[in-house]
Design a protein around this motif. Sequence first.
Motif, PDB file in Angstrom:
ATOM      1  N   SER A   1       1.526  -0.717   1.618  1.00 30.42           N
ATOM      2  CA  SER A   1       1.861   0.585   2.176  1.00 30.42           C
ATOM      3  C   SER A   1       2.704   1.413   1.207  1.00 30.42           C
ATOM      4  O   SER A   1       2.441   2.600   0.991  1.00 30.42           O
ATOM      5  N   LYS A   2       3.706   0.785   0.594  1.00 28.59           N
ATOM      6  CA  LYS A   2       4.601   1.520  -0.308  1.00 28.59           C
ATOM      7  C   LYS A   2       3.845   2.049  -1.514  1.00 28.59           C
ATOM      8  O   LYS A   2       3.997   3.219  -1.914  1.00 28.59           O
ATOM      9  N   VAL A   3       3.027   1.203  -2.140  1.00 31.14           N
ATOM     10  CA  VAL A   3       2.275   1.617  -3.319  1.00 31.14           C
ATOM     11  C   VAL A   3       1.285   2.724  -2.968  1.00 31.14           C
ATOM     12  O   VAL A   3       1.135   3.705  -3.701  1.00 31.14           O
ATOM     13  N   LEU A   4       0.614   2.564  -1.829  1.00 33.60           N
ATOM     14  CA  LEU A   4      -0.359   3.563  -1.409  1.00 33.60           C
ATOM     15  C   LEU A   4       0.308   4.923  -1.195  1.00 33.60           C
ATOM     16  O   LEU A   4      -0.207   5.960  -1.619  1.00 33.60           O
ATOM     17  N   ARG A   5       1.470   4.906  -0.568  1.00 37.00           N
ATOM     18  CA  ARG A   5       2.187   6.168  -0.350  1.00 37.00           C
ATOM     19  C   ARG A   5       2.602   6.798  -1.679  1.00 37.00           C
ATOM     20  O   ARG A   5       2.508   8.028  -1.844  1.00 37.00           O
ATOM     21  N   ARG A   6       3.062   5.991  -2.617  1.00 34.67           N
ATOM     22  CA  ARG A   6       3.467   6.539  -3.908  1.00 34.67           C
ATOM     23  C   ARG A   6       2.270   7.125  -4.650  1.00 34.67           C
ATOM     24  O   ARG A   6       2.402   8.124  -5.366  1.00 34.67           O
ATOM     25  N   ALA A   7       1.113   6.512  -4.491  1.00 37.17           N
ATOM     26  CA  ALA A   7      -0.082   7.024  -5.151  1.00 37.17           C
ATOM     27  C   ALA A   7      -0.451   8.406  -4.622  1.00 37.17           C
ATOM     28  O   ALA A   7      -0.685   9.344  -5.398  1.00 37.17           O
ATOM     29  N   VAL A   8      -0.498   8.569  -3.310  1.00 35.93           N
ATOM     30  CA  VAL A   8      -0.891   9.868  -2.752  1.00 35.93           C
ATOM     31  C   VAL A   8       0.209  10.901  -2.973  1.00 35.93           C
ATOM     32  O   VAL A   8      -0.081  12.087  -3.170  1.00 35.93           O
ATOM     33  N   ASP A   9       1.472  10.480  -2.973  1.00 36.45           N
ATOM     34  CA  ASP A   9       2.557  11.416  -3.254  1.00 36.45           C
ATOM     35  C   ASP A   9       2.503  11.918  -4.687  1.00 36.45           C
ATOM     36  O   ASP A   9       3.000  13.009  -4.992  1.00 36.45           O
ATOM     37  N   ALA A  10       1.912  11.101  -5.582  1.00 37.15           N
ATOM     38  CA  ALA A  10       1.749  11.513  -6.978  1.00 37.15           C
ATOM     39  C   ALA A  10       0.515  12.386  -7.177  1.00 37.15           C
ATOM     40  O   ALA A  10       0.219  12.796  -8.297  1.00 37.15           O
ATOM     41  N   GLY A  11      -0.198  12.660  -6.085  1.00 36.63           N
ATOM     42  CA  GLY A  11      -1.357  13.529  -6.169  1.00 36.63           C
ATOM     43  C   GLY A  11      -2.683  12.818  -6.332  1.00 36.63           C
ATOM     44  O   GLY A  11      -3.723  13.475  -6.501  1.00 36.63           O
ATOM     45  N   HIS A  12      -2.689  11.483  -6.261  1.00 41.12           N
ATOM     46  CA  HIS A  12      -3.935  10.741  -6.392  1.00 41.12           C
ATOM     47  C   HIS A  12      -4.712  10.811  -5.072  1.00 41.12           C
ATOM     48  O   HIS A  12      -4.121  10.841  -3.988  1.00 41.12           O
ATOM     49  N   VAL A  13      -6.025  10.812  -5.186  1.00 39.14           N
ATOM     50  CA  VAL A  13      -6.890  11.025  -4.024  1.00 39.14           C
ATOM     51  C   VAL A  13      -7.652   9.736  -3.704  1.00 39.14           C
ATOM     52  O   VAL A  13      -8.293   9.153  -4.571  1.00 39.14           O
ATOM     53  N   PRO A  14      -7.603   9.274  -2.443  1.00 39.32           N
ATOM     54  CA  PRO A  14      -8.320   8.054  -2.071  1.00 39.32           C
ATOM     55  C   PRO A  14      -9.820   8.282  -1.902  1.00 39.32           C
ATOM     56  O   PRO A  14     -10.264   9.365  -1.507  1.00 39.32           O
ATOM     57  N   ARG A  15     -10.592   7.235  -2.220  1.00 39.84           N
ATOM     58  CA  ARG A  15     -12.027   7.192  -1.901  1.00 39.84           C
ATOM     59  C   ARG A  15     -12.239   6.621  -0.504  1.00 39.84           C
ATOM     60  O   ARG A  15     -13.122   7.045   0.218  1.00 39.84           O
ATOM     61  N   SER A  16     -11.401   5.609  -0.161  1.00 39.53           N
ATOM     62  CA  SER A  16     -11.453   5.007   1.166  1.00 39.53           C
ATOM     63  C   SER A  16     -10.190   4.199   1.381  1.00 39.53           C
ATOM     64  O   SER A  16      -9.483   3.851   0.419  1.00 39.53           O
ATOM     65  N   PHE A  17      -9.899   3.890   2.628  1.00 37.65           N
ATOM     66  CA  PHE A  17      -8.813   2.993   3.013  1.00 37.65           C
ATOM     67  C   PHE A  17      -9.423   1.726   3.597  1.00 37.65           C
ATOM     68  O   PHE A  17     -10.486   1.758   4.218  1.00 37.65           O
ATOM     69  N   LEU A  18      -8.726   0.605   3.421  1.00 30.96           N
ATOM     70  CA  LEU A  18      -9.125  -0.657   4.033  1.00 30.96           C
ATOM     71  C   LEU A  18      -7.869  -1.328   4.566  1.00 30.96           C
ATOM     72  O   LEU A  18      -6.999  -1.735   3.782  1.00 30.96           O
ATOM     73  N   LEU A  19      -7.761  -1.440   5.890  1.00 23.87           N
ATOM     74  CA  LEU A  19      -6.521  -1.876   6.521  1.00 23.87           C
ATOM     75  C   LEU A  19      -6.807  -2.960   7.560  1.00 23.87           C
ATOM     76  O   LEU A  19      -7.888  -3.007   8.146  1.00 23.87           O
ATOM     77  N   THR A  20      -5.805  -3.806   7.784  1.00 19.58           N
ATOM     78  CA  THR A  20      -5.846  -4.672   8.951  1.00 19.58           C
ATOM     79  C   THR A  20      -5.303  -3.877  10.146  1.00 19.58           C
ATOM     80  O   THR A  20      -4.572  -2.890   9.958  1.00 19.58           O
ATOM     81  N   PRO A  21      -5.646  -4.268  11.359  1.00 23.11           N
ATOM     82  CA  PRO A  21      -5.168  -3.506  12.528  1.00 23.11           C
ATOM     83  C   PRO A  21      -3.652  -3.349  12.561  1.00 23.11           C
ATOM     84  O   PRO A  21      -3.138  -2.311  12.996  1.00 23.11           O
ATOM     85  N   LYS A  22      -2.920  -4.354  12.071  1.00 21.20           N
ATOM     86  CA  LYS A  22      -1.462  -4.311  12.103  1.00 21.20           C
ATOM     87  C   LYS A  22      -0.911  -3.143  11.302  1.00 21.20           C
ATOM     88  O   LYS A  22       0.123  -2.555  11.663  1.00 21.20           O
ATOM     89  N   TRP A  23      -1.577  -2.791  10.183  1.00 26.00           N
ATOM     90  CA  TRP A  23      -1.037  -1.783   9.281  1.00 26.00           C
ATOM     91  C   TRP A  23      -1.558  -0.371   9.547  1.00 26.00           C
ATOM     92  O   TRP A  23      -1.089   0.586   8.928  1.00 26.00           O
ATOM     93  N   LEU A  24      -2.511  -0.242  10.449  1.00 35.10           N
ATOM     94  CA  LEU A  24      -3.036   1.096  10.727  1.00 35.10           C
ATOM     95  C   LEU A  24      -1.968   2.042  11.286  1.00 35.10           C
ATOM     96  O   LEU A  24      -1.853   3.182  10.805  1.00 35.10           O
ATOM     97  N   PRO A  25      -1.135   1.638  12.253  1.00 33.20           N
ATOM     98  CA  PRO A  25      -0.113   2.579  12.740  1.00 33.20           C
ATOM     99  C   PRO A  25       0.870   3.008  11.651  1.00 33.20           C
ATOM    100  O   PRO A  25       1.286   4.174  11.602  1.00 33.20           O
ATOM    101  N   ASP A  26       1.238   2.075  10.753  1.00 35.09           N
ATOM    102  CA  ASP A  26       2.197   2.389   9.702  1.00 35.09           C
ATOM    103  C   ASP A  26       1.662   3.447   8.744  1.00 35.09           C
ATOM    104  O   ASP A  26       2.434   4.248   8.201  1.00 35.09           O
ATOM    105  N   LEU A  27       0.343   3.469   8.538  1.00 38.08           N
ATOM    106  CA  LEU A  27      -0.254   4.394   7.576  1.00 38.08           C
ATOM    107  C   LEU A  27      -1.059   5.497   8.248  1.00 38.08           C
ATOM    108  O   LEU A  27      -1.812   6.213   7.577  1.00 38.08           O
ATOM    109  N   ALA A  28      -0.880   5.658   9.546  1.00 33.34           N
ATOM    110  CA  ALA A  28      -1.655   6.663  10.270  1.00 33.34           C
ATOM    111  C   ALA A  28      -1.433   8.064   9.708  1.00 33.34           C
ATOM    112  O   ALA A  28      -2.363   8.875   9.621  1.00 33.34           O
ATOM    113  N   ASP A  29      -0.197   8.377   9.298  1.00 34.32           N
ATOM    114  CA  ASP A  29       0.080   9.709   8.763  1.00 34.32           C
ATOM    115  C   ASP A  29      -0.613   9.938   7.423  1.00 34.32           C
ATOM    116  O   ASP A  29      -1.074  11.040   7.125  1.00 34.32           O
ATOM    117  N   VAL A  30      -0.707   8.879   6.587  1.00 34.06           N
ATOM    118  CA  VAL A  30      -1.393   9.007   5.304  1.00 34.06           C
ATOM    119  C   VAL A  30      -2.887   9.188   5.522  1.00 34.06           C
ATOM    120  O   VAL A  30      -3.528  10.054   4.902  1.00 34.06           O
TER     121      VAL A  30
END
Length: 274
Positions: free
Chosen positions: A41-70
Amino acid sequence: MPVITLDAADDPRLSDYRNLTDVQLRLAKEPAEGLYIAESSKVLRRAVDAGHVPRSFLLTPKWLPDLADVVARFPSVPAFVAPETTLEVLTGFHLHRGALAAMHRPAPVPLGELLASARRVAIIEDMVDHTNLGAVFRSAAALGVDAVLLSPRSADPLYRRAVRVSMGSVFQVPWARLGSWPGDLAAVRAAGFTLAALALGPGSVPIGAFPARDHDRLALLLGTEGDGLSGAALAEADIALTIPMHGGVDSLNVAAAAAVAFWECRSDDARPAL
Protein backbone atom coordinates in the motif's frame (compact mmCIF):
# COMPACT_ATOMS: atom_id res chain seq x y z
CA MET A 1 -14.62 0.55 -13.91
CA PRO A 2 -16.05 -1.64 -11.14
CA VAL A 3 -13.95 -3.90 -8.95
CA ILE A 4 -13.54 -7.30 -10.62
CA THR A 5 -13.51 -10.37 -8.36
CA LEU A 6 -11.42 -13.29 -9.63
CA ASP A 7 -10.62 -16.73 -8.26
CA ALA A 8 -8.47 -18.25 -11.04
CA ALA A 9 -4.75 -17.56 -11.37
CA ASP A 10 -4.78 -18.39 -15.10
CA ASP A 11 -7.06 -15.48 -16.01
CA PRO A 12 -5.41 -13.84 -19.07
CA ARG A 13 -6.15 -10.38 -17.69
CA LEU A 14 -3.52 -11.03 -14.98
CA SER A 15 -0.59 -11.62 -17.34
CA ASP A 16 1.32 -8.61 -15.97
CA TYR A 17 1.57 -10.32 -12.58
CA ARG A 18 2.43 -13.87 -13.63
CA ASN A 19 5.71 -15.48 -12.38
CA LEU A 20 7.17 -12.33 -10.85
CA THR A 21 10.03 -14.30 -9.25
CA ASP A 22 11.55 -15.16 -12.64
CA VAL A 23 14.19 -12.41 -12.71
CA GLN A 24 15.29 -12.89 -16.29
CA LEU A 25 11.67 -12.82 -17.48
CA ARG A 26 10.99 -9.58 -15.62
CA LEU A 27 14.18 -7.91 -16.81
CA ALA A 28 13.28 -8.82 -20.39
CA LYS A 29 9.59 -7.97 -20.13
CA GLU A 30 9.27 -4.88 -17.97
CA PRO A 31 11.39 -2.34 -19.90
CA ALA A 32 10.18 -3.67 -23.25
CA GLU A 33 6.51 -3.45 -22.33
CA GLY A 34 6.87 -0.25 -20.33
CA LEU A 35 5.62 -1.59 -17.03
CA TYR A 36 6.79 -2.22 -13.51
CA ILE A 37 5.17 -3.70 -10.40
CA ALA A 38 4.45 -1.67 -7.26
CA GLU A 39 4.01 -3.83 -4.17
CA SER A 40 2.38 -2.79 -0.84
CA SER A 41 0.00 0.00 0.00
CA LYS A 42 2.74 2.48 0.94
CA VAL A 43 4.77 1.92 -2.23
CA LEU A 44 1.68 2.08 -4.42
CA ARG A 45 0.63 5.38 -2.88
CA ARG A 46 4.10 6.85 -3.37
CA ALA A 47 4.06 5.78 -7.00
CA VAL A 48 0.76 7.51 -7.82
CA ASP A 49 1.72 10.56 -5.74
CA ALA A 50 4.83 10.82 -7.93
CA GLY A 51 2.57 10.98 -10.97
CA HIS A 52 2.91 7.38 -12.14
CA VAL A 53 -0.17 5.87 -13.77
CA PRO A 54 -1.42 2.32 -13.04
CA ARG A 55 -2.36 -0.21 -15.73
CA SER A 56 -4.29 -2.30 -13.20
CA PHE A 57 -4.57 -3.08 -9.49
CA LEU A 58 -4.44 -6.55 -7.94
CA LEU A 59 -5.56 -6.75 -4.31
CA THR A 60 -6.69 -9.23 -1.71
CA PRO A 61 -10.10 -8.44 -0.18
CA LYS A 62 -8.40 -7.32 3.05
CA TRP A 63 -6.52 -4.50 1.32
CA LEU A 64 -9.30 -3.16 -0.88
CA PRO A 65 -10.75 -0.80 1.78
CA ASP A 66 -7.28 0.59 2.57
CA LEU A 67 -6.69 1.49 -1.08
CA ALA A 68 -10.24 2.39 -2.05
CA ASP A 69 -9.33 6.09 -2.38
CA VAL A 70 -6.40 5.30 -4.71
CA VAL A 71 -8.53 2.99 -6.85
CA ALA A 72 -11.19 5.71 -7.05
CA ARG A 73 -8.63 8.14 -8.51
CA PHE A 74 -8.39 5.92 -11.60
CA PRO A 75 -11.96 4.94 -12.50
CA SER A 76 -10.99 3.54 -15.91
CA VAL A 77 -8.27 1.25 -14.50
CA PRO A 78 -9.36 -2.31 -13.64
CA ALA A 79 -9.07 -3.31 -9.99
CA PHE A 80 -8.84 -7.08 -9.65
CA VAL A 81 -9.57 -8.68 -6.28
CA ALA A 82 -8.58 -12.27 -5.57
CA PRO A 83 -7.87 -14.46 -2.52
CA GLU A 84 -4.35 -14.48 -1.14
CA THR A 85 -3.83 -18.09 -2.24
CA THR A 86 -4.67 -17.14 -5.83
CA LEU A 87 -2.18 -14.28 -5.74
CA GLU A 88 0.56 -16.59 -4.44
CA VAL A 89 -0.06 -19.12 -7.22
CA LEU A 90 -0.10 -16.30 -9.79
CA THR A 91 3.01 -14.39 -8.69
CA GLY A 92 5.08 -17.25 -7.29
CA PHE A 93 5.77 -15.65 -3.91
CA HIS A 94 4.07 -14.91 -0.59
CA LEU A 95 2.73 -11.38 -0.38
CA HIS A 96 3.39 -9.78 3.01
CA ARG A 97 0.87 -7.12 2.05
CA GLY A 98 -1.73 -8.15 -0.49
CA ALA A 99 -1.59 -5.09 -2.72
CA LEU A 100 -0.01 -4.92 -6.17
CA ALA A 101 -0.31 -2.65 -9.15
CA ALA A 102 1.07 -2.92 -12.65
CA MET A 103 2.32 0.58 -13.43
CA HIS A 104 3.19 2.39 -16.64
CA ARG A 105 6.85 3.37 -16.67
CA PRO A 106 7.40 7.12 -16.75
CA ALA A 107 9.37 8.69 -19.58
CA PRO A 108 13.15 8.86 -18.93
CA VAL A 109 14.49 12.16 -17.62
CA PRO A 110 17.16 13.70 -19.91
CA LEU A 111 20.59 13.81 -18.27
CA GLY A 112 21.00 17.55 -18.70
CA GLU A 113 17.64 18.26 -17.09
CA LEU A 114 18.42 15.92 -14.20
CA LEU A 115 21.79 17.58 -13.50
CA ALA A 116 20.64 21.18 -13.94
CA SER A 117 19.60 21.79 -10.33
CA ALA A 118 21.45 18.95 -8.59
CA ARG A 119 24.25 19.47 -6.09
CA ARG A 120 24.85 15.90 -4.94
CA VAL A 121 24.63 12.96 -7.34
CA ALA A 122 25.27 9.24 -6.89
CA ILE A 123 26.66 7.37 -9.89
CA ILE A 124 26.39 3.58 -9.80
CA GLU A 125 28.50 1.23 -11.92
CA ASP A 126 27.14 -2.26 -12.66
CA MET A 127 25.27 -2.81 -9.39
CA VAL A 128 23.26 -5.97 -10.07
CA ASP A 129 21.68 -6.75 -6.69
CA HIS A 130 18.20 -5.24 -6.48
CA THR A 131 18.24 -5.22 -2.68
CA ASN A 132 21.44 -3.16 -2.62
CA LEU A 133 20.08 -0.84 -5.29
CA GLY A 134 16.86 -0.24 -3.38
CA ALA A 135 18.84 0.46 -0.19
CA VAL A 136 21.02 2.99 -2.04
CA PHE A 137 17.94 4.84 -3.27
CA ARG A 138 16.46 4.91 0.23
CA SER A 139 19.67 6.39 1.63
CA ALA A 140 19.84 8.85 -1.25
CA ALA A 141 16.36 10.13 -0.46
CA ALA A 142 17.06 10.34 3.27
CA LEU A 143 20.48 11.99 3.06
CA GLY A 144 20.02 14.70 0.47
CA VAL A 145 21.22 13.12 -2.78
CA ASP A 146 19.50 14.93 -5.63
CA ALA A 147 19.80 12.31 -8.38
CA VAL A 148 21.10 8.83 -9.17
CA LEU A 149 22.82 7.85 -12.42
CA LEU A 150 23.18 4.22 -13.47
CA SER A 151 25.65 2.57 -15.81
CA PRO A 152 24.07 0.62 -18.69
CA ARG A 153 24.57 -2.77 -16.96
CA SER A 154 23.21 -1.78 -13.54
CA ALA A 155 20.03 -3.36 -12.23
CA ASP A 156 16.60 -1.85 -12.79
CA PRO A 157 15.45 0.54 -10.03
CA LEU A 158 11.83 -0.27 -10.92
CA TYR A 159 12.22 -4.00 -10.44
CA ARG A 160 9.80 -5.15 -7.73
CA ARG A 161 12.42 -5.93 -5.06
CA ALA A 162 14.32 -2.67 -5.58
CA VAL A 163 11.09 -0.68 -5.31
CA ARG A 164 10.06 -2.52 -2.16
CA VAL A 165 13.43 -2.21 -0.38
CA SER A 166 13.60 1.48 -1.25
CA MET A 167 10.13 1.95 0.30
CA GLY A 168 9.19 3.85 -2.85
CA SER A 169 12.22 6.16 -2.76
CA VAL A 170 12.91 5.23 -6.40
CA PHE A 171 9.90 7.45 -7.18
CA GLN A 172 11.23 10.30 -5.05
CA VAL A 173 14.84 10.54 -6.27
CA PRO A 174 15.20 11.38 -9.97
CA TRP A 175 17.36 8.90 -11.86
CA ALA A 176 18.63 8.16 -15.34
CA ARG A 177 20.45 5.34 -17.08
CA LEU A 178 23.58 6.48 -18.88
CA GLY A 179 23.95 5.42 -22.48
CA SER A 180 27.74 5.41 -22.67
CA TRP A 181 30.04 4.13 -19.91
CA PRO A 182 32.25 5.65 -18.73
CA GLY A 183 31.99 8.20 -21.54
CA ASP A 184 28.95 9.99 -20.09
CA LEU A 185 30.94 10.86 -16.96
CA ALA A 186 32.47 13.63 -19.07
CA ALA A 187 29.01 15.21 -19.32
CA VAL A 188 28.67 15.09 -15.53
CA ARG A 189 32.03 16.82 -15.14
CA ALA A 190 31.08 19.38 -17.81
CA ALA A 191 28.02 20.22 -15.71
CA GLY A 192 30.38 21.36 -12.94
CA PHE A 193 30.62 18.23 -10.79
CA THR A 194 33.71 16.94 -9.03
CA LEU A 195 33.83 13.14 -9.47
CA ALA A 196 34.72 11.36 -6.22
CA ALA A 197 35.13 7.57 -6.37
CA LEU A 198 34.54 5.32 -3.36
CA ALA A 199 37.50 2.99 -3.72
CA LEU A 200 40.28 1.30 -1.77
CA GLY A 201 43.79 1.74 -3.04
CA PRO A 202 46.95 3.84 -2.98
CA GLY A 203 46.22 7.53 -2.93
CA SER A 204 42.70 7.20 -1.55
CA VAL A 205 41.78 9.97 0.89
CA PRO A 206 39.92 9.14 4.13
CA ILE A 207 36.41 10.42 3.58
CA GLY A 208 36.43 12.38 6.84
CA ALA A 209 39.42 14.38 5.59
CA PHE A 210 37.77 15.28 2.29
CA PRO A 211 36.45 18.89 2.28
CA ALA A 212 33.08 18.07 0.76
CA ARG A 213 31.62 21.41 1.80
CA ASP A 214 34.10 23.14 -0.52
CA HIS A 215 32.50 21.42 -3.52
CA ASP A 216 29.22 22.94 -4.58
CA ARG A 217 28.54 20.08 -6.99
CA LEU A 218 29.78 16.60 -6.14
CA ALA A 219 29.17 13.21 -7.78
CA LEU A 220 29.95 10.05 -5.80
CA LEU A 221 30.92 6.98 -7.83
CA LEU A 222 29.95 3.58 -6.39
CA GLY A 223 31.03 0.25 -7.85
CA THR A 224 29.55 -3.18 -8.25
CA GLU A 225 29.27 -5.69 -5.42
CA GLY A 226 32.59 -7.41 -4.76
CA ASP A 227 34.84 -5.93 -7.45
CA GLY A 228 34.03 -2.28 -6.86
CA LEU A 229 34.67 0.33 -9.54
CA SER A 230 36.35 -0.61 -12.81
CA GLY A 231 39.71 0.82 -13.80
CA ALA A 232 38.01 2.82 -16.55
CA ALA A 233 35.65 4.47 -14.08
CA LEU A 234 38.43 5.17 -11.59
CA ALA A 235 40.44 6.83 -14.35
CA GLU A 236 37.62 9.35 -14.79
CA ALA A 237 37.50 10.26 -11.08
CA ASP A 238 39.02 13.47 -9.75
CA ILE A 239 39.67 11.89 -6.34
CA ALA A 240 39.28 8.52 -4.62
CA LEU A 241 37.77 8.36 -1.13
CA THR A 242 37.92 5.56 1.39
CA ILE A 243 36.00 4.83 4.59
CA PRO A 244 38.49 3.87 7.36
CA MET A 245 37.82 0.37 8.72
CA HIS A 246 38.42 -1.18 12.14
CA GLY A 247 38.19 -4.62 13.71
CA GLY A 248 39.84 -6.42 10.83
CA VAL A 249 37.00 -5.55 8.41
CA ASP A 250 38.35 -4.58 4.99
CA SER A 251 35.24 -2.90 3.56
CA LEU A 252 31.50 -2.29 3.91
CA ASN A 253 28.68 -3.61 1.78
CA VAL A 254 28.18 -1.15 -1.07
CA ALA A 255 24.77 -0.04 0.20
CA ALA A 256 26.19 0.65 3.68
CA ALA A 257 29.19 2.45 2.19
CA ALA A 258 26.84 4.58 0.10
CA ALA A 259 24.92 5.69 3.19
CA VAL A 260 28.13 6.70 4.97
CA ALA A 261 29.37 8.59 1.91
CA PHE A 262 26.06 10.38 1.37
CA TRP A 263 26.10 11.58 4.99
CA GLU A 264 29.75 12.62 5.05
CA CYS A 265 29.55 14.43 1.70
CA ARG A 266 26.13 16.06 2.06
CA SER A 267 25.74 19.63 0.89
CA ASP A 268 25.15 22.56 3.21
CA ASP A 269 21.46 22.49 2.24
CA ALA A 270 21.18 18.93 3.55
CA ARG A 271 22.96 19.60 6.84
CA PRO A 272 20.78 19.84 9.94
CA ALA A 273 20.55 23.17 11.72
CA LEU A 274 22.47 23.29 15.03
